[in-house]
Design a protein around this motif. Sequence first.
Motif, PDB file in Angstrom:
ATOM      1  N   GLY A 404       9.294 -17.751   5.735  1.00 35.89           N
ATOM      2  CA  GLY A 404      10.489 -18.334   6.338  1.00 35.89           C
ATOM      3  C   GLY A 404      10.377 -18.259   7.852  1.00 35.89           C
ATOM      4  N   PRO A 405      11.453 -17.841   8.537  1.00 42.51           N
ATOM      5  CA  PRO A 405      11.410 -17.783  10.006  1.00 42.51           C
ATOM      6  C   PRO A 405      10.797 -16.496  10.546  1.00 42.51           C
ATOM      7  CG  PRO A 405      13.605 -17.204   9.250  1.00 42.51           C
ATOM      8  CD  PRO A 405      12.815 -17.553   8.010  1.00 42.51           C
ATOM      9  N   ASN A 406      10.422 -15.569   9.664  1.00 46.99           N
ATOM     10  CA  ASN A 406      10.005 -14.239  10.107  1.00 46.99           C
ATOM     11  C   ASN A 406       8.536 -13.954   9.805  1.00 46.99           C
ATOM     12  OD1 ASN A 406      12.687 -13.461  10.943  1.00 46.99           O
ATOM     13  ND2 ASN A 406      13.185 -13.237   8.766  1.00 46.99           N
ATOM     14  N   TRP A 407       7.997 -12.998  10.583  1.00 44.93           N
ATOM     15  CA  TRP A 407       6.658 -12.483  10.342  1.00 44.93           C
ATOM     16  C   TRP A 407       6.749 -11.099   9.718  1.00 44.93           C
ATOM     17  CZ3 TRP A 407       1.997 -14.797  10.641  1.00 44.93           C
ATOM     18  CH2 TRP A 407       1.928 -16.030  11.291  1.00 44.93           C
ATOM     19  N   TYR A 408       5.832 -10.832   8.785  1.00 38.23           N
ATOM     20  CA  TYR A 408       5.764  -9.549   8.104  1.00 38.23           C
ATOM     21  C   TYR A 408       4.322  -9.059   8.170  1.00 38.23           C
ATOM     22  CZ  TYR A 408      10.239 -11.082   6.184  1.00 38.23           C
ATOM     23  OH  TYR A 408      11.528 -11.521   6.051  1.00 38.23           O
ATOM     24  N   TYR A 409       4.172  -7.752   7.928  1.00 40.51           N
ATOM     25  CA  TYR A 409       2.814  -7.215   7.898  1.00 40.51           C
ATOM     26  C   TYR A 409       2.653  -6.395   6.624  1.00 40.51           C
ATOM     27  CZ  TYR A 409      -1.648  -5.289   9.311  1.00 40.51           C
ATOM     28  OH  TYR A 409      -2.968  -4.982   9.367  1.00 40.51           O
ATOM     29  N   PHE A 410       1.531  -6.663   5.937  1.00 42.98           N
ATOM     30  CA  PHE A 410       1.261  -6.002   4.665  1.00 42.98           C
ATOM     31  C   PHE A 410      -0.037  -5.208   4.762  1.00 42.98           C
ATOM     32  CE2 PHE A 410       3.752  -9.788   4.002  1.00 42.98           C
ATOM     33  CZ  PHE A 410       4.755  -9.370   3.134  1.00 42.98           C
ATOM     34  N   GLU A 411       0.008  -3.981   4.294  1.00 42.07           N
ATOM     35  CA  GLU A 411      -1.170  -3.122   4.296  1.00 42.07           C
ATOM     36  C   GLU A 411      -2.268  -3.723   3.412  1.00 42.07           C
ATOM     37  OE1 GLU A 411      -1.540  -0.626   6.199  1.00 42.07           O
ATOM     38  OE2 GLU A 411       0.157   0.749   6.221  1.00 42.07           O
ATOM     39  N   ALA A 412      -3.458  -3.125   3.465  1.00 44.69           N
ATOM     40  CA  ALA A 412      -4.568  -3.613   2.651  1.00 44.69           C
ATOM     41  C   ALA A 412      -4.221  -3.587   1.163  1.00 44.69           C
ATOM     42  CB  ALA A 412      -5.821  -2.783   2.912  1.00 44.69           C
ATOM     43  N   GLY A 413      -3.345  -2.659   0.782  1.00 45.25           N
ATOM     44  CA  GLY A 413      -2.902  -2.570  -0.611  1.00 45.25           C
ATOM     45  C   GLY A 413      -1.784  -3.524  -0.938  1.00 45.25           C
ATOM     46  N   GLY A 414      -1.316  -4.290   0.054  1.00 41.01           N
ATOM     47  CA  GLY A 414      -0.298  -5.310  -0.177  1.00 41.01           C
ATOM     48  C   GLY A 414       1.133  -4.880   0.103  1.00 41.01           C
ATOM     49  N   ASN A 415       1.377  -3.577   0.275  1.00 43.80           N
ATOM     50  CA  ASN A 415       2.749  -3.133   0.483  1.00 43.80           C
ATOM     51  C   ASN A 415       3.250  -3.531   1.868  1.00 43.80           C
ATOM     52  OD1 ASN A 415       0.659  -1.009   1.008  1.00 43.80           O
ATOM     53  ND2 ASN A 415       2.371  -0.067   2.102  1.00 43.80           N
ATOM     54  N   MET A 416       4.514  -3.951   1.912  1.00 42.18           N
ATOM     55  CA  MET A 416       5.134  -4.403   3.155  1.00 42.18           C
ATOM     56  C   MET A 416       5.456  -3.220   4.060  1.00 42.18           C
ATOM     57  SD  MET A 416       8.766  -6.362   3.566  1.00 42.18           S
ATOM     58  CE  MET A 416       9.691  -4.803   3.429  1.00 42.18           C
ATOM     59  N   ILE A 417       5.215  -3.376   5.369  1.00 42.63           N
ATOM     60  CA  ILE A 417       5.468  -2.329   6.351  1.00 42.63           C
ATOM     61  C   ILE A 417       6.913  -2.381   6.826  1.00 42.63           C
ATOM     62  CG2 ILE A 417       4.950  -1.609   8.720  1.00 42.63           C
ATOM     63  CD1 ILE A 417       2.896  -0.722   6.712  1.00 42.63           C
ATOM     64  N   VAL A 418       7.513  -1.200   6.996  1.00 45.60           N
ATOM     65  CA  VAL A 418       8.836  -1.044   7.621  1.00 45.60           C
ATOM     66  C   VAL A 418       8.682  -0.004   8.720  1.00 45.60           C
ATOM     67  CG1 VAL A 418      11.217  -0.276   7.300  1.00 45.60           C
ATOM     68  CG2 VAL A 418      10.121  -1.671   5.545  1.00 45.60           C
ATOM     69  N   GLY A 419       9.309  -0.257   9.887  1.00 45.82           N
ATOM     70  CA  GLY A 419       9.227   0.688  11.002  1.00 45.82           C
ATOM     71  C   GLY A 419       8.048   0.371  11.903  1.00 45.82           C
ATOM     72  N   TRP A 420       7.625   1.392  12.664  1.00 47.92           N
ATOM     73  CA  TRP A 420       6.541   1.196  13.619  1.00 47.92           C
ATOM     74  C   TRP A 420       5.185   1.108  12.924  1.00 47.92           C
ATOM     75  CZ3 TRP A 420       7.442  -0.247  18.362  1.00 47.92           C
ATOM     76  CH2 TRP A 420       8.628   0.140  19.012  1.00 47.92           C
ATOM     77  N   LYS A 421       4.306   0.212  13.438  1.00 49.55           N
ATOM     78  CA  LYS A 421       2.959   0.080  12.915  1.00 49.55           C
ATOM     79  C   LYS A 421       2.040  -0.365  14.049  1.00 49.55           C
ATOM     80  CE  LYS A 421      -0.445  -0.429   9.893  1.00 49.55           C
ATOM     81  NZ  LYS A 421      -1.036   0.721   9.178  1.00 49.55           N
ATOM     82  N   LYS A 422       0.937   0.365  14.256  1.00 47.79           N
ATOM     83  CA  LYS A 422      -0.030  -0.024  15.266  1.00 47.79           C
ATOM     84  C   LYS A 422      -1.046  -0.945  14.625  1.00 47.79           C
ATOM     85  CE  LYS A 422      -2.726   1.847  19.105  1.00 47.79           C
ATOM     86  NZ  LYS A 422      -3.215   3.089  19.770  1.00 47.79           N
ATOM     87  N   ILE A 423      -1.147  -2.180  15.152  1.00 48.02           N
ATOM     88  CA  ILE A 423      -2.010  -3.205  14.575  1.00 48.02           C
ATOM     89  C   ILE A 423      -2.895  -3.766  15.668  1.00 48.02           C
ATOM     90  CG2 ILE A 423      -2.070  -5.387  13.317  1.00 48.02           C
ATOM     91  CD1 ILE A 423       0.874  -4.742  12.482  1.00 48.02           C
ATOM     92  N   ASP A 424      -4.186  -3.663  15.474  1.00 46.12           N
ATOM     93  CA  ASP A 424      -5.142  -4.166  16.462  1.00 46.12           C
ATOM     94  C   ASP A 424      -4.843  -3.651  17.862  1.00 46.12           C
ATOM     95  OD1 ASP A 424      -6.453  -5.633  14.477  1.00 46.12           O
ATOM     96  OD2 ASP A 424      -5.173  -7.383  14.778  1.00 46.12           O
ATOM     97  N   GLY A 425      -4.503  -2.364  17.942  1.00 44.33           N
ATOM     98  CA  GLY A 425      -4.287  -1.719  19.234  1.00 44.33           C
ATOM     99  C   GLY A 425      -2.904  -1.895  19.814  1.00 44.33           C
ATOM    100  N   ALA A 426      -2.041  -2.653  19.176  1.00 45.11           N
ATOM    101  CA  ALA A 426      -0.679  -2.870  19.693  1.00 45.11           C
ATOM    102  C   ALA A 426       0.341  -2.392  18.666  1.00 45.11           C
ATOM    103  CB  ALA A 426      -0.457  -4.343  20.011  1.00 45.11           C
ATOM    104  N   TRP A 427       1.437  -1.797  19.193  1.00 47.47           N
ATOM    105  CA  TRP A 427       2.504  -1.345  18.313  1.00 47.47           C
ATOM    106  C   TRP A 427       3.497  -2.469  18.052  1.00 47.47           C
ATOM    107  CZ3 TRP A 427       2.742   3.106  15.651  1.00 47.47           C
ATOM    108  CH2 TRP A 427       1.889   4.147  16.036  1.00 47.47           C
ATOM    109  N   SER A 428       3.906  -2.597  16.792  1.00 46.26           N
ATOM    110  CA  SER A 428       4.945  -3.551  16.416  1.00 46.26           C
ATOM    111  C   SER A 428       5.986  -2.816  15.596  1.00 46.26           C
ATOM    112  CB  SER A 428       4.362  -4.719  15.611  1.00 46.26           C
ATOM    113  OG  SER A 428       3.493  -5.496  16.397  1.00 46.26           O
ATOM    114  N   TYR A 429       7.184  -3.400  15.561  1.00 50.59           N
ATOM    115  CA  TYR A 429       8.268  -2.760  14.801  1.00 50.59           C
ATOM    116  C   TYR A 429       8.805  -3.744  13.777  1.00 50.59           C
ATOM    117  CZ  TYR A 429      12.439  -0.107  13.673  1.00 50.59           C
ATOM    118  OH  TYR A 429      13.415   0.612  13.008  1.00 50.59           O
ATOM    119  N   PHE A 430       8.989  -3.239  12.551  1.00 54.15           N
ATOM    120  CA  PHE A 430       9.479  -4.050  11.444  1.00 54.15           C
ATOM    121  C   PHE A 430      10.779  -3.435  10.942  1.00 54.15           C
ATOM    122  CE2 PHE A 430       4.934  -4.267  11.822  1.00 54.15           C
ATOM    123  CZ  PHE A 430       4.675  -5.623  11.756  1.00 54.15           C
TER     124      PHE A 430
END
Length: 574
Positions: A404-430
Amino acid sequence: MTKHLNRTKTFAIICAMIALVLSIAAAPREAQAAQGGARIHILPFKYSDAILVESDGHFGMVDSGEDNSYPDGSDSRYPLRDGITKGAGHEDEVISYLESVGVTTDNFDFYIGTHPHSDHIGSAQQIIKRFKPKKFYTPIYDDGYITDPSRLWDNRYVYDRLIEAAKEAHEEYGAELVQSFGRDGSGFYLGSAYIQLYNTDASYQTKGVFDANCFSLGVKITAGGYTAFLAGDINNCTGVEDRLATELGHIDFLKMGHHGIEGSNSRPYLEAIFPRLVFQTGDFSVLPTETIDAIARLEAKYASSDDVVDAGLSAYVVNLTSKGLATNLSMDVGRLYYSSSKGSYLYYKNGVQASGSGWARLESGWTWLDGSSAVNTSRWVWNGGAWYWIKSNGLMATGWQSVGPNWYYFEAGGNMIVGWKKIDGAWSYFDSSGAMHTGWLNTGGRWYWLDGSGAMKVGWRYINGSWYYFSGDGGMNTGWLNLDGTWHFLDASGAMQVGWRYLNGAWYYLDGSGAMKTGWQLINGNWYYMFGSGAMAHDCWVGNYFLTSSGAMAVSSRVGGYWVGADGAWVPGV
């Protein structure tokens, strides 16, 4: 009388024995073929057939696929028509493969061109010249046989090139061109494999047909006690499959007709020949629902050119031997195929349409099953205390995913991330929904800024007309901030201040860069003095200069008993 009866009986026995011997000698085709074996190599081109048949060190070819040659229109016999394939040839790949498996001019027995379409015999001339087959089989063709002008394409061009190569081969080394098969077709041996041609009725030459597919040859191979049928582009346009359903008998391996396109591989035909393996030189998406369902009911194992390519194989090889029917393609890991007619992805395991519940491992990832073979796509799955997303291609999402209008991030196991996550050297918040946050974020009692990509920013950032400073952990600063020995002041909103500011009972001056100033400063035509703390001096002398209550240096005026000159300096004795 008894003597006569005995003589008659003896004669009958002798006749029966002779008949048995003659039947073994004269009609051993199927029986003899069952003793040997064959190998069928299908090169994995999509919508192009190139098939090599091998038996006891002998080789033959059934079609050889598209080539890069096409009519340019300079010859009136070969117009450059719409729909002619250009620059999609496979001739080099075919020649390379044949050489890799040991095909030579000494062991290449035949070339069969099923019908004059470039995706089947486009490269015939190159194959013939390179490997010099001893016999050629192809139906007679003329553009006048085709009743639909839009289906003439470069048929005559590719046919004439094959015939030309066959005639040159005859002149060079005595090769034979066979184009008259009779209604029952022609049969011959390749090693111990028996080859028989089907759909050989020549009535199309007088009645006409709308497409050359209607008289495409089919090739039946019997070896090792098994049968295979290479259906060329046979379809049921003139009832051909209906006739084959009564003629072929059981077929163990079927190379599907006409790449699986609508109008071919009809349900009654498939049910009559009852294949155990089926292969499509096309895309699963074009298979009609009736064909998909018939294959599923028969529990025939399905594979396609895409599967062979995905497996990194140069050909799909089927072995017909007394030891069994086998292929070189492992299908034990699940696969998804998209069906346009059904509007969904279908789950297959070991080549067979399968159902299940929960996670299913695929060649390219994972999918979620809800008790059937149909895979629901573009959906959320709640499992084991976490959310997962099944993409539009039926695969479980990993990494970044737009929903939809949003971006999400899923771990290698497929589970959706909530809260802070460092991805490719940058922190993002979900946030709690898993949606990536952008812009201002207040969490844990601190403010953060995340740009349009969701990356948390540090250092100076210009946001909506103001400068803000974010520490290394991303938190926004307020109040006094010392950077590399320079002080800045950030108000309660975090915005950097410039100009005059009254703070904690004192005035400070911050220049356009936000740097707090010290020492003498000329501001709007007046001199001011800032102590080392940055606080403005006022109502006091600084050396020979007097700072008024506004902080501005006094000029041309009397201060107490002293005179201050035009330059603001005390004038002694005045």
